[in-house]
Scaffold this motif. Structure first.
Motif, PDB file in Angstrom:
ATOM      1  N   SER A   7      28.869  -4.286 -34.630  1.00 34.92           N
ATOM      2  CA  SER A   7      29.923  -3.268 -34.591  1.00 34.92           C
ATOM      3  C   SER A   7      30.292  -2.982 -33.145  1.00 34.92           C
ATOM      4  CB  SER A   7      29.452  -1.964 -35.238  1.00 34.92           C
ATOM      5  OG  SER A   7      29.082  -2.207 -36.561  1.00 34.92           O
ATOM      6  N   PHE A   9      32.794  -0.868 -30.397  1.00 37.40           N
ATOM      7  CA  PHE A   9      33.691   0.272 -30.175  1.00 37.40           C
ATOM      8  C   PHE A   9      34.995  -0.249 -29.582  1.00 37.40           C
ATOM      9  CE2 PHE A   9      35.403   3.663 -27.512  1.00 37.40           C
ATOM     10  CZ  PHE A   9      35.358   4.743 -28.385  1.00 37.40           C
ATOM     11  N   GLU A  11      38.871   0.766 -28.358  1.00 38.43           N
ATOM     12  CA  GLU A  11      39.894   1.779 -28.111  1.00 38.43           C
ATOM     13  C   GLU A  11      41.217   1.279 -28.627  1.00 38.43           C
ATOM     14  OE1 GLU A  11      40.224   3.710 -24.161  1.00 38.43           O
ATOM     15  OE2 GLU A  11      38.287   2.724 -23.888  1.00 38.43           O
ATOM     16  N   TYR A  42      40.418   5.533 -31.444  1.00 40.91           N
ATOM     17  CA  TYR A  42      39.447   4.455 -31.349  1.00 40.91           C
ATOM     18  C   TYR A  42      38.978   4.092 -32.740  1.00 40.91           C
ATOM     19  CZ  TYR A  42      36.368   8.490 -31.789  1.00 40.91           C
ATOM     20  OH  TYR A  42      35.781   9.643 -32.209  1.00 40.91           O
ATOM     21  N   ILE A  44      36.177   1.133 -35.036  1.00 35.27           N
ATOM     22  CA  ILE A  44      35.023   0.247 -34.958  1.00 35.27           C
ATOM     23  C   ILE A  44      35.446  -1.117 -35.502  1.00 35.27           C
ATOM     24  CG2 ILE A  44      32.670  -0.154 -35.758  1.00 35.27           C
ATOM     25  CD1 ILE A  44      32.345   2.878 -36.006  1.00 35.27           C
ATOM     26  N   ARG A  46      34.112  -4.455 -36.843  1.00 34.25           N
ATOM     27  CA  ARG A  46      32.856  -4.968 -37.405  1.00 34.25           C
ATOM     28  C   ARG A  46      33.013  -6.461 -37.683  1.00 34.25           C
ATOM     29  NH1 ARG A  46      33.616  -0.063 -40.715  1.00 34.25           N
ATOM     30  NH2 ARG A  46      32.305   1.549 -39.795  1.00 34.25           N
ATOM     31  N   SER A  65      30.345  -2.586 -25.375  1.00 35.62           N
ATOM     32  CA  SER A  65      29.319  -1.893 -26.162  1.00 35.62           C
ATOM     33  C   SER A  65      29.344  -2.345 -27.613  1.00 35.62           C
ATOM     34  CB  SER A  65      29.559  -0.385 -26.156  1.00 35.62           C
ATOM     35  OG  SER A  65      29.491   0.095 -24.859  1.00 35.62           O
ATOM     36  N   ILE A  67      26.691  -2.662 -31.392  1.00 36.29           N
ATOM     37  CA  ILE A  67      25.406  -2.415 -32.036  1.00 36.29           C
ATOM     38  C   ILE A  67      25.281  -3.403 -33.196  1.00 36.29           C
ATOM     39  CG2 ILE A  67      26.358  -0.614 -33.565  1.00 36.29           C
ATOM     40  CD1 ILE A  67      23.642   0.801 -33.338  1.00 36.29           C
TER      41      ILE A  67
ATOM     42  N   LEU B 380      31.426   6.188 -23.637  1.00 36.93           N
ATOM     43  CA  LEU B 380      30.225   6.111 -24.476  1.00 36.93           C
ATOM     44  C   LEU B 380      29.165   5.341 -23.706  1.00 36.93           C
ATOM     45  CD1 LEU B 380      31.382   5.112 -28.049  1.00 36.93           C
ATOM     46  CD2 LEU B 380      30.322   7.256 -27.347  1.00 36.93           C
ATOM     47  N   ASP B 382      26.582   3.802 -24.964  1.00 37.20           N
ATOM     48  CA  ASP B 382      26.313   2.589 -25.697  1.00 37.20           C
ATOM     49  C   ASP B 382      26.855   2.779 -27.088  1.00 37.20           C
ATOM     50  OD1 ASP B 382      25.239   0.101 -25.327  1.00 37.20           O
ATOM     51  OD2 ASP B 382      23.331   0.939 -24.605  1.00 37.20           O
ATOM     52  N   MET B 383      27.107   1.692 -27.747  1.00 37.73           N
ATOM     53  CA  MET B 383      27.540   1.833 -29.131  1.00 37.73           C
ATOM     54  C   MET B 383      26.273   2.164 -29.910  1.00 37.73           C
ATOM     55  SD  MET B 383      30.114   1.821 -30.982  1.00 37.73           S
ATOM     56  CE  MET B 383      30.712   1.532 -32.633  1.00 37.73           C
ATOM     57  N   PHE B 384      26.192   3.392 -30.430  1.00 37.87           N
ATOM     58  CA  PHE B 384      24.937   3.833 -31.029  1.00 37.87           C
ATOM     59  C   PHE B 384      25.001   3.851 -32.547  1.00 37.87           C
ATOM     60  CE2 PHE B 384      27.649   7.445 -30.412  1.00 37.87           C
ATOM     61  CZ  PHE B 384      27.488   8.201 -31.551  1.00 37.87           C
ATOM     62  N   THR B 385      26.153   3.516 -33.100  1.00 33.40           N
ATOM     63  CA  THR B 385      26.263   3.586 -34.550  1.00 33.40           C
ATOM     64  C   THR B 385      27.327   2.617 -35.044  1.00 33.40           C
ATOM     65  OG1 THR B 385      26.769   5.028 -36.414  1.00 33.40           O
ATOM     66  CG2 THR B 385      27.977   5.434 -34.389  1.00 33.40           C
ATOM     67  N   ASP B 386      27.215   2.233 -36.298  1.00 33.96           N
ATOM     68  CA  ASP B 386      28.292   1.449 -36.901  1.00 33.96           C
ATOM     69  C   ASP B 386      29.092   2.348 -37.832  1.00 33.96           C
ATOM     70  OD1 ASP B 386      26.238   1.795 -38.748  1.00 33.96           O
ATOM     71  OD2 ASP B 386      26.904   0.066 -39.922  1.00 33.96           O
ATOM     72  N   ASP B 387      28.817   3.648 -37.730  1.00 32.92           N
ATOM     73  CA  ASP B 387      29.378   4.605 -38.668  1.00 32.92           C
ATOM     74  C   ASP B 387      30.469   5.439 -37.975  1.00 32.92           C
ATOM     75  OD1 ASP B 387      29.893   6.496 -40.533  1.00 32.92           O
ATOM     76  OD2 ASP B 387      27.820   7.177 -40.776  1.00 32.92           O
ATOM     77  N   TYR B 388      31.676   5.294 -38.450  1.00 31.87           N
ATOM     78  CA  TYR B 388      32.797   5.988 -37.821  1.00 31.87           C
ATOM     79  C   TYR B 388      32.619   7.509 -37.888  1.00 31.87           C
ATOM     80  CZ  TYR B 388      37.541   7.279 -36.606  1.00 31.87           C
ATOM     81  OH  TYR B 388      38.624   7.830 -35.996  1.00 31.87           O
ATOM     82  N   LEU B 391      30.697   8.860 -35.001  1.00 32.86           N
ATOM     83  CA  LEU B 391      31.492   8.952 -33.770  1.00 32.86           C
ATOM     84  C   LEU B 391      32.354  10.212 -33.795  1.00 32.86           C
ATOM     85  CD1 LEU B 391      32.814   5.327 -33.149  1.00 32.86           C
ATOM     86  CD2 LEU B 391      31.205   6.603 -31.741  1.00 32.86           C
ATOM     87  N   GLN B 392      32.916  10.449 -34.958  1.00 39.69           N
ATOM     88  CA  GLN B 392      33.765  11.638 -35.084  1.00 39.69           C
ATOM     89  C   GLN B 392      32.955  12.910 -34.909  1.00 39.69           C
ATOM     90  OE1 GLN B 392      35.670  10.693 -38.878  1.00 39.69           O
ATOM     91  NE2 GLN B 392      37.601  11.179 -37.892  1.00 39.69           N
ATOM     92  N   ASN B 395      32.346  13.454 -31.330  1.00 38.80           N
ATOM     93  CA  ASN B 395      33.582  13.966 -30.766  1.00 38.80           C
ATOM     94  C   ASN B 395      33.697  15.475 -30.984  1.00 38.80           C
ATOM     95  OD1 ASN B 395      36.121  13.809 -29.629  1.00 38.80           O
ATOM     96  ND2 ASN B 395      36.653  11.990 -30.761  1.00 38.80           N
ATOM     97  N   LEU B 414      36.821   9.737 -26.741  1.00 42.15           N
ATOM     98  CA  LEU B 414      35.752   8.812 -26.389  1.00 42.15           C
ATOM     99  C   LEU B 414      36.374   7.482 -25.981  1.00 42.15           C
ATOM    100  CD1 LEU B 414      33.358   9.500 -29.408  1.00 42.15           C
ATOM    101  CD2 LEU B 414      33.283  10.526 -27.125  1.00 42.15           C
ATOM    102  N   ALA B 416      35.536   3.375 -24.214  1.00 42.08           N
ATOM    103  CA  ALA B 416      34.492   2.371 -24.053  1.00 42.08           C
ATOM    104  C   ALA B 416      33.942   2.418 -22.639  1.00 42.08           C
ATOM    105  CB  ALA B 416      35.048   0.995 -24.359  1.00 42.08           C
TER     106      ALA B 416
END
Lengths: 136, 438
Positions: A7, A9, A11, A42, A44, A46, A65, A67, B380, B382-388, B391-392, B395, B414, B416
């Protein structure tokens, strides 16, 4: 039962997606499936690809970045109603799907999904003898 | 006082330049002497071998070291006071949360003099005891509340402490009480007008408004004109700062050609913020103020950090008190947004509490439909999640934490990692795209 998903990030501005794709292209990494949500600022991106570990390292080296997660990959026959049957199993068990997307490999449909309860999902897959897809 | 007189204090307002300077010297000498009761100033004078008797002319003022906001913080809470605490009756404190806040003390006489300045200003723009003054400004520690309240009362107006917000109620007051004058920050006037429009209220037809006092937030000439066109009345620029007392320090007369700074209350200097030497008359520099009429906490050569310039000393209104241009910016990194003073370090402090966020951020200030807005872009880590949704949530959490700190809701974005200017040396942290300073 699960496969690696990367996944990233992203923009919402032109050029950001291309940068990611170019990094993967340079290393001759093949994207098998991908999805991107439409959001205001933004989102994700995948992807499922043939060399997830290599891809993840490369992205990092290029300052992007990402994951890597394990996601469920359910294999279905490419005939009408298969997805409904599969999802019904999860629904009956009270499992909620966070996100899902699908692609075709040969004449098999692959459902990629992430749920709110990984253990329970595994249980149901075993119990219902659902087929799962593996990259290898 | 005769309602027909254009001056509330003609004995001070119409002084000639020469007489202003005579009065200033007299008051400066008395102030400096009085300052020797302040532990802070006593020490400071001793350190540079200066005695009150050394101040023989107005030019001798330049022998006195500057006082800074940091001095106020270092002596927090009462270290600069020149009177015992039992003589003080009021305290105001800055909203700033960078280090110690600043505390300003007032005796009863200070409050009276403060009210006199505000009353003088309101009289100057044509308000009289028959008027109804609605103060739609924040109350509490923010000096725009009590400052205008006491000043408007001093003038003799029926004064409505409406405070900020609740626009429907404000409009009801304006109509029901026959409000003729409002004080508010410019962006709030715009907001009031929007709500009036929604309610089908035409300020020209349905209200008795005739004067607006706007201040505490930088605004351009263009913005003022828009406000005047909307509301159909004159809007006068007000300058104040809690360190000097609050509102009242400077105000526009009916000519609307610069702010008259009351030189019977303050000595105005404009200095180069780098060299701290006076700039040639008419050039932009930092405003430095010395109080001449304060008991509890006189301040000598206080660096306001506001940038402005002298426009002139004479005015068709008959007042010879120096006219200063509207504030042109800051010589430090303080931002003023909707009346709130904000330092980038406050934002930074909050952002750094989130491990998901990296060190780089960028604050952008814009004017959108007359409202000042702040956008905070932050990388950010690091990308810490695959869950939108996560992120929200981040925010939202960042937005709320920032709001708690700066009292305004910024737009948090947020981005990159690696997309913002790097934090080394003089990274640009604030981009001010508002029209105010152009």
């Amino acid at each position: 039962m699960t496969i690696k998903q990367i996944s990233i990030f992203i923009e919402n501005k032109s050029g950001t997606l291309l940068k990611v794709l170019n990094v993967l292209k340079e290393a001759n990494i093949q994207i098998i499936a991908s999805t991107i949500s439409d959001t205001v600022e933004y989102g994700i991106y995948r992807i499922i690809c043939d060399k997830p570990t290599e891809a993840s390292n490369l992205l990092k080296q290029n300052g992007i970045s990402s994951i890597t997660n394990d996601v469920f990959a359910i294999e279905l026959d490419d005939t009408p109603g298969q997805a409904a049957t599969a999802i019904q199993n999860f629904s009956e068990a009270g499992i909620n799907i966070s996100y899902m997307y699908s692609f075709l490999v040969g004449c098999k449909g692959i459902l990629i999904m992430r749920t709110n309860d990984t253990d329970k999902t595994q249980e149901i897959i075993k119990l219902k003898k659902m087929k799962t897809y593996d990259l290898a | 006082m005769d309602d027909k007189s254009p001056y509330l204090h003609p004995e001070f307002e119409t002084l000639s330049r020469e007489d202003i300077q005579k009065l200033q010297l007299q008051r400066l000498q008395a102030t400096v002497k009085h300052c020797m009761n302040s532990p802070f100033y006593k020490k400071r004078f001793e350190e540079c071998g200066l005695k009150p008797e050394d101040i023989k002319t107005l030019d001798d003022l330049r022998k006195i070291p500057f006082t800074t906001k940091q001095d106020l913080r270092d002596t927090y809470p009462f270290g600069i006071a020149s009177v015992p605490l039992r003589q003080c009756v009021r305290l105001h404190s800055s909203s700033g949360t960078t280090g110690n806040p600043t505390v300003i003390l007032h005796t009863q006489k200070d409050l009276d003099e403060w009210a006199n300045q505000v009353a003088r200003n309101l009289w100057m723009v044509g308000l009289r005891p028959d008027d109804v003054f609605q103060n739609s400004s924040g109350y509490g520690m923010f000096t725009g509340g009590l400052g205008f309240q006491y000043g408007a009362e001093k003038l003799g107006m029926l004064t409505v402490p409406a405070a900020a917000g609740n626009s429907l109620r404000q409009i009801k007051f304006i109509k029901d009480f026959g409000t003729t004058a409002i004080h508010a920050v410019p962006s709030y006037v715009t907001r009031l007008y929007e709500v009036m429009q929604e309610q089908g209220v035409d300020p020209r037809r349905d209200t008795k408004l005739k004067v607006l006092a706007i201040g505490a937030e930088p605004h351009s000439e263009e913005q003022r004109k828009r406000i005047e066109n909307m509301m159909g009345v004159k809007a006068y620029n007000s300058f104040g700062m809690s360190e000097m007392c609050g509102p009242g320090v400077g105000f526009e007369c009916k000519e609307q050609n610069g702010l008259h700074f009351w030189e019977d209350y303050y000595i105005v200097e404009i200095v180069d913020p780098e060299t701290l030497e006076p700039v040639p008359e008419g050039e932009i520099g930092e405003l430095v103020l010395t109080t001449l009429n304060r008991e509890a906490m006189p301040l000598l050569r206080y660096r306001t950090r506001d940038l402005t310039r002298v426009l002139g000393h004479s005015c068709p209104c008959g007042r010879n008190h120096v006219r200063l241009d509207r504030m042109r910016g800051r010589s430090d990194d303080m931002m003023v947004l909707r009346g709130v003073n904000i330092f980038p370090i406050q934002i930074e402090k909050i952002l750094m509490q989130f491990p998901e966020l990296a060190n780089n951020y960028l604050i952008t200030l814009t004017t959108d439909e007359d409202n000042d807005n702040m956008t905070v872009e932050v990388e950010l880590e690091d990308m810490f999640t695959d869950d939108y949704a996560r992120l929200q949530r981040l925010n939202k959490d960042v937005t709320r934490a920032l709001k708690d700190e700066i009292l305004l809701t910024p737009h948090v974005k947020l981005v990159a990692k690696g997309t913002l200017p790097v934090s080394e040396g003089k990274a640009v942290r604030v981009v001010d795209k508002r029209k105010v300073y152009q």
